[in-house]
Each structure stands twice: as structure tokens, then as C-alpha cells.
Design a protein around this motif. Structure first.
Motif, mmCIF file in Angstrom:
data_model
loop_
_atom_site.group_PDB
_atom_site.id
_atom_site.type_symbol
_atom_site.label_atom_id
_atom_site.label_comp_id
_atom_site.label_asym_id
_atom_site.label_seq_id
_atom_site.Cartn_x
_atom_site.Cartn_y
_atom_site.Cartn_z
ATOM 1 N N ALA A 29 6.105 62.475 -15.125
ATOM 2 C CA ALA A 29 6.546 61.969 -16.422
ATOM 3 C C ALA A 29 7.812 62.687 -16.900
ATOM 4 N N GLY A 30 8.808 61.916 -17.263
ATOM 5 C CA GLY A 30 10.022 62.473 -17.857
ATOM 6 C C GLY A 30 11.076 62.942 -16.883
ATOM 7 N N VAL A 31 10.741 63.081 -15.604
ATOM 8 C CA VAL A 31 11.691 63.619 -14.626
ATOM 9 C C VAL A 31 12.911 62.706 -14.482
ATOM 10 N N LEU A 32 12.669 61.416 -14.242
ATOM 11 C CA LEU A 32 13.791 60.495 -14.054
ATOM 12 C C LEU A 32 14.599 60.312 -15.334
ATOM 13 N N ASP A 33 13.909 60.246 -16.460
ATOM 14 C CA ASP A 33 14.621 60.088 -17.733
ATOM 15 C C ASP A 33 15.601 61.232 -17.950
ATOM 16 N N GLN A 34 15.167 62.466 -17.651
ATOM 17 C CA GLN A 34 16.032 63.619 -17.830
ATOM 18 C C GLN A 34 17.188 63.598 -16.836
ATOM 19 N N MET A 35 16.898 63.213 -15.590
ATOM 20 C CA MET A 35 17.956 63.155 -14.580
ATOM 21 C C MET A 35 19.014 62.129 -14.956
ATOM 22 N N ILE A 36 18.576 60.967 -15.440
ATOM 23 C CA ILE A 36 19.527 59.918 -15.812
ATOM 24 C C ILE A 36 20.330 60.341 -17.041
ATOM 25 N N ALA A 37 19.681 61.024 -17.984
ATOM 26 C CA ALA A 37 20.408 61.531 -19.157
ATOM 27 C C ALA A 37 21.475 62.536 -18.721
ATOM 28 N N ASN A 38 21.129 63.412 -17.771
ATOM 29 C CA ASN A 38 22.100 64.382 -17.248
ATOM 30 C C ASN A 38 23.217 63.684 -16.478
ATOM 31 N N PHE A 39 22.853 62.627 -15.762
ATOM 32 C CA PHE A 39 23.824 61.837 -15.003
ATOM 33 C C PHE A 39 24.836 61.217 -15.973
ATOM 34 N N GLU A 40 24.347 60.602 -17.040
ATOM 35 C CA GLU A 40 25.209 59.958 -18.021
ATOM 36 C C GLU A 40 26.127 60.968 -18.713
ATOM 37 N N GLU A 41 25.578 62.151 -18.993
ATOM 38 C CA GLU A 41 26.398 63.196 -19.623
ATOM 39 C C GLU A 41 27.508 63.640 -18.677
ATOM 40 N N TRP A 42 27.165 63.786 -17.408
ATOM 41 C CA TRP A 42 28.160 64.188 -16.406
ATOM 42 C C TRP A 42 29.263 63.133 -16.299
ATOM 43 N N ILE A 43 28.877 61.854 -16.267
ATOM 44 C CA ILE A 43 29.856 60.764 -16.171
ATOM 45 C C ILE A 43 30.809 60.801 -17.355
ATOM 46 N N SER A 44 30.279 61.079 -18.542
ATOM 47 C CA SER A 44 31.111 61.094 -19.755
ATOM 48 C C SER A 44 32.187 62.164 -19.695
ATOM 49 N N LYS A 45 31.991 63.166 -18.840
ATOM 50 C CA LYS A 45 32.939 64.278 -18.747
ATOM 51 C C LYS A 45 33.918 64.118 -17.580
ATOM 52 N N GLN A 46 33.777 63.033 -16.827
ATOM 53 C CA GLN A 46 34.682 62.814 -15.683
ATOM 54 C C GLN A 46 35.936 62.099 -16.172
ATOM 55 N N ASN A 47 36.942 62.879 -16.514
ATOM 56 C CA ASN A 47 38.162 62.315 -17.106
ATOM 57 C C ASN A 47 38.879 61.321 -16.191
ATOM 58 N N HIS A 48 38.656 61.454 -14.892
ATOM 59 C CA HIS A 48 39.357 60.577 -13.957
ATOM 60 C C HIS A 48 38.644 59.244 -13.744
ATOM 61 N N PHE A 49 37.434 59.075 -14.261
ATOM 62 C CA PHE A 49 36.733 57.792 -14.142
ATOM 63 C C PHE A 49 37.359 56.783 -15.104
ATOM 64 N N THR A 50 37.639 55.586 -14.637
ATOM 65 C CA THR A 50 38.189 54.549 -15.512
ATOM 66 C C THR A 50 37.085 53.757 -16.211
ATOM 67 N N ARG A 51 35.855 53.989 -15.823
ATOM 68 C CA ARG A 51 34.701 53.365 -16.462
ATOM 69 C C ARG A 51 33.641 54.428 -16.668
ATOM 70 N N LYS A 52 33.050 54.472 -17.838
ATOM 71 C CA LYS A 52 32.053 55.490 -18.151
ATOM 72 C C LYS A 52 30.646 54.913 -18.338
ATOM 73 N N GLN A 53 30.555 53.595 -18.408
ATOM 74 C CA GLN A 53 29.266 52.958 -18.661
ATOM 75 C C GLN A 53 28.719 52.310 -17.387
ATOM 76 N N PHE A 54 27.544 52.770 -16.952
ATOM 77 C CA PHE A 54 26.839 52.186 -15.822
ATOM 78 C C PHE A 54 25.398 51.949 -16.254
ATOM 79 N N GLY A 55 24.821 50.841 -15.824
ATOM 80 C CA GLY A 55 23.454 50.523 -16.210
ATOM 81 C C GLY A 55 22.457 51.556 -15.715
ATOM 82 N N ARG A 56 21.323 51.657 -16.412
ATOM 83 C CA ARG A 56 20.295 52.626 -16.029
ATOM 84 C C ARG A 56 19.818 52.388 -14.602
ATOM 85 N N HIS A 57 19.587 51.116 -14.238
ATOM 86 C CA HIS A 57 19.102 50.829 -12.898
ATOM 87 C C HIS A 57 20.148 51.233 -11.861
ATOM 88 N N TYR A 58 21.408 51.010 -12.167
ATOM 89 C CA TYR A 58 22.512 51.385 -11.289
ATOM 90 C C TYR A 58 22.469 52.882 -10.995
#
Length: 313
Positions: A29-58
Motif C-alpha cells: 500500500a502506498g509504494v507506487l503512489d509515492q514513487m509516482i509522486a517522486n517521479f512527477e516531482e523529478w520531471i518538474s525539475k528537468q529544465n531541458h524537458f519540453t513537456r512536463k505532464q505525463f499521465g499516471r499510467h504512462y
């Protein structure tokens, strides 16, 4: 209770979600939710990404195909975004029916709808003729990439078992007409970018020249995957490795003929909402001048035509 949503193209076993997560230690319980939250936070900090929004399933399928490793999923997503900028020629067509050349006279490809018992997806290719041109071959690669985008957003599996039927072609003629660089780049996009895990590659052929084709494949895939290549002289020999009930009819299976499964993929990939999604997700590239040099991936620097000589401000 959370469950997978089946599509006209992709079906699941009754316990696919639970079994895959449990095998990768993602079931608590909660493991994947935390990993995806950390993933999204990491993506938000990647200045070189031209897109920051990816679906949860993705993002979840990225973690699953990364064997449950968030760090591996990050590297794969970074690689995919980089390849979309580095190799734009693979991502410029988004409507399979109206923009791609029909390559089925050369090869018919499709991902089969049902999973193996251990939750792997079967991908089949039948080489139909050695009479093809470079445009047809390149759009064959593009079709595979559109399938991969669809799979990334809709599938849930451990990876792929690949079946390649070479019985009806002159192997030497095919090998001499393949652009090795394009094939290598296409394999990099599929395996390194989309993170497609390959359990095995099964080639059906009784030709004495099949070793020539195998040698070509080994030039464009990793040594690890190369060791998973198996050659079978008959379809019956294939059944010892791939469950025949989930194969197309012409391979002794219970599924629709391969050409019909391909047509189903063609129709779904060409639906308005999917074409619109492909157009947007293929823009998810990188702007290299904003990449932090300390985080530059050496694997990306080794890609043909890479940004190795680019000066990063």
C-alpha cells in the motif's frame, strides 16, 4: 478495487495487475503512489524537458518496464525525450492510416491482444516479400513506434516476446536492402526509449542463410538481448516456447489472422483521439541548452548523430 481497463487491442489476465506489481515489489500500500509522486516531482525539475505532464499510467508503465526501479524509469524517460529530439524522423507522422505508406506487402506486424500466463505481450512480424523500398521500411519502423506509444499509455505487462516469421522471403535479399543505421536507431527508440523489455526473440526459418539475418540483428541490439534469439525451423517448434493459443490462426493459435490483427491496430491508431495524442506526446522532447551538464547521460552521448559536440550554456 483498482483494475486495468481493457481496450479493443489489449486484453489482460484476471490477476495481471496484482501479479506484475507483486513480482516487482510494488504491491504494498502506498509504494507506487509515492514513487509516482517522486517521479512527477523529478520531471518538474528537468529544465531541458519540453513537456512536463505525463499521465499516471504512462509513468507507472515506465516504472514497471524498469523492473520496479524509479531511477531506471527516470533514465528511460530522459532517453525517450532526448531521442525524440535527436531522431525526429521517427516521430513526424502520427496518423497510421493516412500518413504512413502501407508496408504490409513487405511485412505485417501486430502486438497480439492476449498476454501469456506470466504477463508478457507477444509481438509478431511476418516478412512477406523482399520487394520493398526505403520509404516502406521506414514507415514500418514508424508504425512500430506508434504502437509503442499506445502501449505505453494503455498496456500493463512485463514486456514482450517477439516472433519473426521469415519463411516466405529470400533472407539474403532482405538483409542487403535493410539500412542498418535506421534499424539500429529504431531499436534504440523501442528498447532504450520506450524501455521495451524483451524476454525472447523467436525466428521461424529453415533457410541455411538465416545466420546472416541473425548476425544483422546482433549488430543492432544489446548482447544480452542477442543471447535470447532462438531460430525454429517450424511453427510446431515455436509452440515449445510461445503458447500457441494466443498466436494468430496461421501459427496454430486461436487468435484472428495476423493481417486482421494488424488492421485492428491500424484502425485504432488512426482514430482521431489517438492521432491527437500522438501529435502531442511526440513533442515531448528536450532543449539541450537547458540540460544540466552534470546530469548528461553518457549513453545519449554515444548515440549516432548525438549532441556530443553541442556547447551547453
Amino acid at each position: 478495487m483498482e483494475r486495468l481497463i481493457e481496450t479493443p487491442l489489449l486484453k489482460f489476465n484476471p490477476n495481471t495487475l496484482e501479479e506484475v506489481r507483486k513480482e516487482l515489489n510494488l504491491h504494498q500500500a502506498g509504494v507506487l503512489d509515492q514513487m509516482i509522486a517522486n517521479f512527477e516531482e523529478w520531471i518538474s525539475k528537468q529544465n531541458h524537458f519540453t513537456r512536463k505532464q505525463f499521465g499516471r499510467h504512462y509513468l507507472e508503465t515506465s516504472i514497471v518496464l524498469g523492473k520496479g526501479s524509479l531511477e531506471r524509469a527516470k533514465k528511460t524517460l530522459d532517453k525517450l525525450c532526448t531521442l525524440k529530439t535527436l531522431l525526429p524522423q521517427f516521430f513526424t507522422k502520427h496518423d497510421a492510416k493516412n500518413e504512413l505508406v502501407d508496408s504490409t506487402s513487405f511485412a505485417i506486424q501486430a502486438t497480439m491482444p492476449r498476454l501469456t500466463k506470466d504477463n508478457y505481450r507477444v509481438y509478431c512480424v511476418k516478412l512477406a516479400s523482399s520487394n520493398f523500398d526505403s520509404t516502406m521500411l521506414f514507415d514500418f519502423h514508424r508504425f512500430a513506434i506508434l504502437m509503442s506509444e499506445y502501449v505505453k499509455s494503455n498496456d500493463y505487462s512485463h514486456g514482450f516476446v517477439c516472433v519473426l516469421d521469415c519463411r516466405d522471403v529470400n533472407i539474403v535479399n532482405v538483409v542487403t536492402k535493410i539500412n542498418v543505421l535506421d534499424l539500429r536507431n529504431s531499436m534504440s527508440v523501442l528498447m532504450e526509449g520506450y524501455g521495451m523489455r524483451v524476454k525472447g526473440i523467436h525466428i521461424i526459418s529453415s533457410s541455411k542463410m538465416i545466420d546472416t539475418f541473425v548476425s544483422l540483428l546482433k549488430q543492432v541490439i544489446s548482447a544480452k538481448i542477442a543471447n535470447r534469439i532462438n531460430v525454429h525451423a517450424t511453427v510446431e517448434a515455436l509452440h515449445e516456447h510461445v503458447p500457441k493459443d494466443i498466436l494468430p490462426q496461421e501459427y496454430g493459435g486461436n487468435e484472428k489472422p495476423l493481417r486482421e490483427v494488424h488492421e485492428n491496430w491500424l484502425n485504432v491508431l488512426s482514430q482521431k483521439e489517438n492521432v491527437a495524442f500522438f501529435r502531442e506526446i511526440c513533442k515531448a522532447g528536450t532543449n539541450e541548452k537547458f540540460r544540466l551538464t552534470a546530469n548528461y547521460n553518457d549513453q545519449i552521448l554515444g548515440m549516432p548523430g548525438s549532441f556530443r559536440t553541442l556547447t551547453v550554456d
